[in-house]
Motif scaffolding. Structure first.
Motif, PDB file in Angstrom:
ATOM      1  N   PHE A 153      79.142 -38.967 -49.991  1.00 54.38           N
ATOM      2  CA  PHE A 153      78.351 -39.196 -51.251  1.00 54.38           C
ATOM      3  C   PHE A 153      78.340 -37.946 -51.945  1.00 54.38           C
ATOM      4  O   PHE A 153      77.909 -37.080 -52.818  1.00 54.38           O
ATOM      5  CB  PHE A 153      76.681 -39.502 -51.120  1.00 54.38           C
ATOM      6  N   SER A 154      79.684 -37.467 -51.870  1.00 55.69           N
ATOM      7  CA  SER A 154      80.296 -35.981 -52.145  1.00 55.69           C
ATOM      8  C   SER A 154      81.271 -36.376 -53.312  1.00 55.69           C
ATOM      9  O   SER A 154      82.513 -36.722 -52.911  1.00 55.69           O
ATOM     10  CB  SER A 154      81.049 -35.750 -50.860  1.00 55.69           C
ATOM     11  N   PHE A 155      81.488 -35.456 -54.241  1.00 57.79           N
ATOM     12  CA  PHE A 155      81.952 -35.979 -55.525  1.00 57.79           C
ATOM     13  C   PHE A 155      82.178 -34.442 -56.775  1.00 57.79           C
ATOM     14  O   PHE A 155      81.040 -33.627 -56.685  1.00 57.79           O
ATOM     15  CB  PHE A 155      82.287 -37.021 -56.197  1.00 57.79           C
ATOM     16  N   THR A 156      82.816 -34.458 -57.459  1.00 57.52           N
ATOM     17  CA  THR A 156      82.856 -33.667 -58.749  1.00 57.52           C
ATOM     18  C   THR A 156      82.515 -34.766 -59.556  1.00 57.52           C
ATOM     19  O   THR A 156      82.430 -36.047 -59.618  1.00 57.52           O
ATOM     20  CB  THR A 156      84.236 -33.372 -58.929  1.00 57.52           C
ATOM     21  N   LEU A 157      82.184 -33.746 -61.111  1.00 63.71           N
ATOM     22  CA  LEU A 157      82.281 -34.734 -62.273  1.00 63.71           C
ATOM     23  C   LEU A 157      82.930 -35.947 -62.422  1.00 63.71           C
ATOM     24  O   LEU A 157      82.400 -37.245 -62.519  1.00 63.71           O
ATOM     25  CB  LEU A 157      81.709 -34.077 -63.355  1.00 63.71           C
TER      26      LEU A 157
END
Ligand code: 0L1
Ligand code: MG
Length: 261
Positions: free
Chosen positions: A144-148
């Motif tokens: 559940f890890s991301f940039t914008l």
């Protein structure tokens, strides 16, 4: 469509349909928001080509806390398709999801168009009803890890939504209603509709503005998810979820066992 947009639309769509997360950071991590929305449109296009239909629009990062966390100053949007709709009291098939979470929301039902072609329309005047809602989110990125830009491309983590009974918006003061999120009868989160951009109606105005920028018209009959009133929490197999918004009512769903319904 650029080669990057086509490639990532395919990758994110396949991650969703095959339940296999994409490891980050990806080359989408630092693309422009315009490119990220182009990927989102292409991801949704693939769903539509398989027979899905557009039924709504959602906003993300509507709380100041979440905006600060991501270092952003504006909300993002995603698109809702019919196959994401969960009946009130129905089952969320989590066997098709990677790491589902739930969050309590306020939903608006449009009675008139907003966005492109309806600029200048008072968003509240376009509303045919308001209801408590629960959104199921699921990131196609590992952890559940991301940039914008990555989360924009991933259709703002959209996965499912259920809406309670619609009520007329007139006479309901939405600015500070208590919100409870219960999982298996235990309180998981409490909040207020004030956490949604200070007032959920601001989300409606933002949805209208963002849709117009993207050349989209929000159609009568569409559901607009205004944004989360609390942090999202994990949705474990078999869990029973109840959202209560004071003065608006309740909405309930149950997660399937891991093996599917
Ligand atoms: O509905 C949402 O607020 C999700 C926006 C995307 C960020 C997230 O997945 O938490
Ligand atoms: Mg949400």
């Amino acid at each position: 469509m650029s080669e990057l947009v086509a490639r990532w639309a395919r990758a994110l769509d396949e991650a969703a349909t095959s339940c296999a997360a994409v490891a980050g950071p990806t080359e989408l991590a630092s693309v422009s928001l315009a490119e990220a929305y182009a990927v989102q449109r292409a991801v949704v296009r693939r769903r539509l080509d398989r027979g899905a239909s557009l039924v709504g629009f959602k906003l993300g990062f509507t709380s100041i806390a979440k905006m600060r966390q991501m270092g952003v100053h504006d909300v993002i949007h995603g698109q809702l398709t019919e196959d994401m709709r969960i009946a009130e009291g129905g089952t969320v098939d989590i066997s098709a999801l990677l790491h589902p979470r739930i969050e309590p929301e306020v939903a608006f039902l449009l009675g008139a168009p907003l966005g492109a072609g309806a600029e200048g329309v008072d968003p509240l005047a376009a509303v045919a009803g308001v209801a408590p809602a629960v959104e199921v989110i699921d990131s196609r990125y590992a952890g559940f890890s991301f940039t914008l830009p990555e989360v924009v491309a991933d259709n703002a983590s959209s996965a499912g939504f259920a809406v309670g009974a619609w009520q007329p918006v007139q006479g309901v003061d939405l600015d500070n209603l208590g919100v409870l999120l219960e999982v298996d009868g235990r309180l998981a989160q409490t909040g207020s509709t004030a956490a949604i951009l200070g007032h959920p109606v601001r989300s409606l105005a933002a949805a209208s503005r963002l849709a117009a920028v993207s050349g989209m018209t929000l159609q009568p009959g569409w559901v607009i998810l205004a944004g989360a009133a609390t942090a999202a929490v994990p949705l474990p197999p078999g869990a029973h979820v109840r959202v209560c918004v004071t003065g608006l009512g309740t909405v309930e769903v149950t997660a399937s066992p891991q093996a599917g319904v």
